[in-house]
Motif scaffolding. Structure first.
Motif, PDB file in Angstrom:
ATOM      1  N   ALA A 113       0.838  -1.211   0.000  1.00  0.00           N
ATOM      2  CA  ALA A 113       0.000   0.000   0.000  1.00  0.00           C
ATOM      3  C   ALA A 113       0.868   1.255   0.000  1.00  0.00           C
ATOM      4  CB  ALA A 113      -0.923  -0.001   1.217  1.00  0.00           C
ATOM      5  N   PHE A 114       1.944   1.217   0.781  1.00  0.00           N
ATOM      6  CA  PHE A 114       2.826   2.377   0.845  1.00  0.00           C
ATOM      7  C   PHE A 114       3.513   2.607  -0.511  1.00  0.00           C
ATOM      8  CE2 PHE A 114       6.974   4.336   1.508  1.00  0.00           C
ATOM      9  CZ  PHE A 114       6.596   5.508   2.122  1.00  0.00           C
ATOM     10  N   LEU A 115       4.000   1.530  -1.127  1.00  0.00           N
ATOM     11  CA  LEU A 115       4.631   1.641  -2.456  1.00  0.00           C
ATOM     12  C   LEU A 115       3.652   2.234  -3.466  1.00  0.00           C
ATOM     13  CD1 LEU A 115       6.713  -1.594  -3.064  1.00  0.00           C
ATOM     14  CD2 LEU A 115       7.542   0.744  -3.158  1.00  0.00           C
ATOM     15  N   ASN A 116       2.410   1.788  -3.388  1.00  0.00           N
ATOM     16  CA  ASN A 116       1.382   2.283  -4.301  1.00  0.00           C
ATOM     17  C   ASN A 116       1.137   3.777  -4.097  1.00  0.00           C
ATOM     18  OD1 ASN A 116      -0.830   2.693  -5.909  1.00  0.00           O
ATOM     19  ND2 ASN A 116      -1.992   0.975  -5.135  1.00  0.00           N
ATOM     20  N   SER A 117       0.995   4.202  -2.839  1.00  0.00           N
ATOM     21  CA  SER A 117       0.669   5.613  -2.595  1.00  0.00           C
ATOM     22  C   SER A 117       1.872   6.522  -2.860  1.00  0.00           C
ATOM     23  CB  SER A 117       0.133   5.808  -1.181  1.00  0.00           C
ATOM     24  OG  SER A 117       1.153   5.615  -0.244  1.00  0.00           O
TER      25      SER A 117
ATOM     26  N   LEU B   4       6.411  -0.757  16.593  1.00  0.00           N
ATOM     27  CA  LEU B   4       6.771   0.527  15.976  1.00  0.00           C
ATOM     28  C   LEU B   4       8.038   0.346  15.132  1.00  0.00           C
ATOM     29  CD1 LEU B   4       6.019   3.509  15.798  1.00  0.00           C
ATOM     30  CD2 LEU B   4       7.522   3.944  17.733  1.00  0.00           C
ATOM     31  N   LEU B   5       8.991  -0.421  15.665  1.00  0.00           N
ATOM     32  CA  LEU B   5      10.223  -0.690  14.911  1.00  0.00           C
ATOM     33  C   LEU B   5       9.921  -1.446  13.620  1.00  0.00           C
ATOM     34  CD1 LEU B   5      12.842  -1.651  17.665  1.00  0.00           C
ATOM     35  CD2 LEU B   5      12.772   0.402  16.238  1.00  0.00           C
ATOM     36  N   ILE B   6       9.002  -2.388  13.714  1.00  0.00           N
ATOM     37  CA  ILE B   6       8.621  -3.159  12.513  1.00  0.00           C
ATOM     38  C   ILE B   6       8.041  -2.226  11.456  1.00  0.00           C
ATOM     39  CG2 ILE B   6       6.978  -4.891  11.627  1.00  0.00           C
ATOM     40  CD1 ILE B   6       7.442  -6.396  14.310  1.00  0.00           C
ATOM     41  N   VAL B   7       7.152  -1.323  11.887  1.00  0.00           N
ATOM     42  CA  VAL B   7       6.549  -0.368  10.948  1.00  0.00           C
ATOM     43  C   VAL B   7       7.630   0.475  10.276  1.00  0.00           C
ATOM     44  CG1 VAL B   7       5.148   1.735  10.818  1.00  0.00           C
ATOM     45  CG2 VAL B   7       4.294  -0.249  12.066  1.00  0.00           C
ATOM     46  N   VAL B  13      12.290  -0.224   4.014  1.00  0.00           N
ATOM     47  CA  VAL B  13      12.508  -1.198   2.935  1.00  0.00           C
ATOM     48  C   VAL B  13      11.680  -0.817   1.703  1.00  0.00           C
ATOM     49  CG1 VAL B  13      12.209  -3.620   2.248  1.00  0.00           C
ATOM     50  CG2 VAL B  13      13.097  -3.072   4.511  1.00  0.00           C
ATOM     51  N   ALA B  14      10.419  -0.400   1.947  1.00  0.00           N
ATOM     52  CA  ALA B  14       9.539  -0.026   0.829  1.00  0.00           C
ATOM     53  C   ALA B  14      10.099   1.187   0.075  1.00  0.00           C
ATOM     54  CB  ALA B  14       8.129   0.259   1.343  1.00  0.00           C
TER      55      ALA B  14
END
Lengths: 137, 135
Positions: A113-117, B4-7, B13-14
């Motif tokens: 979702a983040f990549l998309n937005s 929170l760290l995972i987020v 990474v994204a």
């Protein structure tokens, strides 16, 4: 071909990212279920019928430029379906307190979702053909 | 704290992946060693006289439309080059043989139908012109 405002799915993906971040941090089943419902409506009734699209049309679109790029509804609908699968796994994980499963599934959904937005990333482009190639061995 | 760290990790990474993917996407890579030869029969249309630009598309692909309009507008200046668009979904045999993994994927074929370059993702206009000049 059914065409929609291409900014709508980007908005929905942004809102999805925020909801998934809240879900991951709070581990609240309610929050992930809200996202699951959004994905289910987007995947099966179509993205324009989903709650986030309603918010977009009501509050966001009127403030944006009247000229916009349109896109085929099928790519975002495919992305909503992929989201639905992961949100379903995450929901089952949350309801059974299997937090490892919940975290993995919700993290993947957030990633997409983040990549998309943020980047306009096209999930259908990358995943659909691989899926078909695997399924029809 | 842990979640929170995972987020934060997922978002980092994204971002990295998004930047790398955007940079890589649509780049036209020449293939000097390719043995892929495509016939008119396989794509269901006559190949171009001097070259063919073969685009693989699918229904769930937004950049496929942009790629189609880039390719048709560039190719309109080259009467001996042809643009052929193939639906990946209904040509799985060809997709497998040519190892097409995502859409849009564009193959640049010489007059004999041999693949000499390939772009995965939507190619840029000036890169397409450059690739066609090389054929």
């Amino acid at each position: 071909m059914n065409m929609i405002d291409a900014r709508g799915p980007r908005w929905s993906a942004g809102l999805t990212s925020i909801v998934l971040i809240i879900a991951l941090i709070t581990r609240s089943p309610i929050v992930i279920i809200i996202q699951l419902i959004q994905f289910a409506i987007g995947a099966f009734a179509g993205p324009p019928k989903s709650p986030y699209a309603w918010l977009y049309k009501k509050f966001v679109q009127p403030r944006l430029s009247k000229t916009f790029d349109s896109e085929d509804v099928r790519p975002p609908q495919f992305a909503q379906f992929v989201g639905f699968i992961f949100a379903l796994i995450a929901t089952l994980g949350a309801l059974t307190h299997t937090w490892l499963v919940f975290t993995f599934a919700a993290s993947f959904a957030l990633f997409a979702a983040f990549l998309n937005s943020a980047f306009g990333y096209c999930l259908g482009c990358k995943m659909y053909l691989l899926g078909v190639r695997l399924r029809r061995g | 704290m842990n979640s929170l760290l995972i987020v934060i990790a997922v978002l980092l990474v994204a971002c990295t992946y998004g930047v790398v993917d955007r940079k890589r996407s649509g780049k036209i890579k020449s293939k000097t060693d390719s043995r892929n030869e495509i016939t008119a029969h396989e794509v269901g249309a006559e190949l171009g006289e001097s070259a063919t630009v073969l685009q693989f598309s699918s229904a769930f692909c937004t950049p496929c439309r942009a790629t189609r309009s880039t390719l048709t507008s560039v190719i309109s200046h080259y009467p001996k080059i042809k643009h052929i668009e193939v639906d990946a979904d209904t040509n799985l045999q060809l997709v497998r043989r040519l190892d097409i993994r995502q859409t849009p994927t564009t193959l640049f074929l010489n007059s004999a139908g041999r693949e000499i370059a390939r772009a995965v993702g939507a190619p840029k206009r000036d890169q397409v012109i450059y690739a066609l000049e090389q054929i």
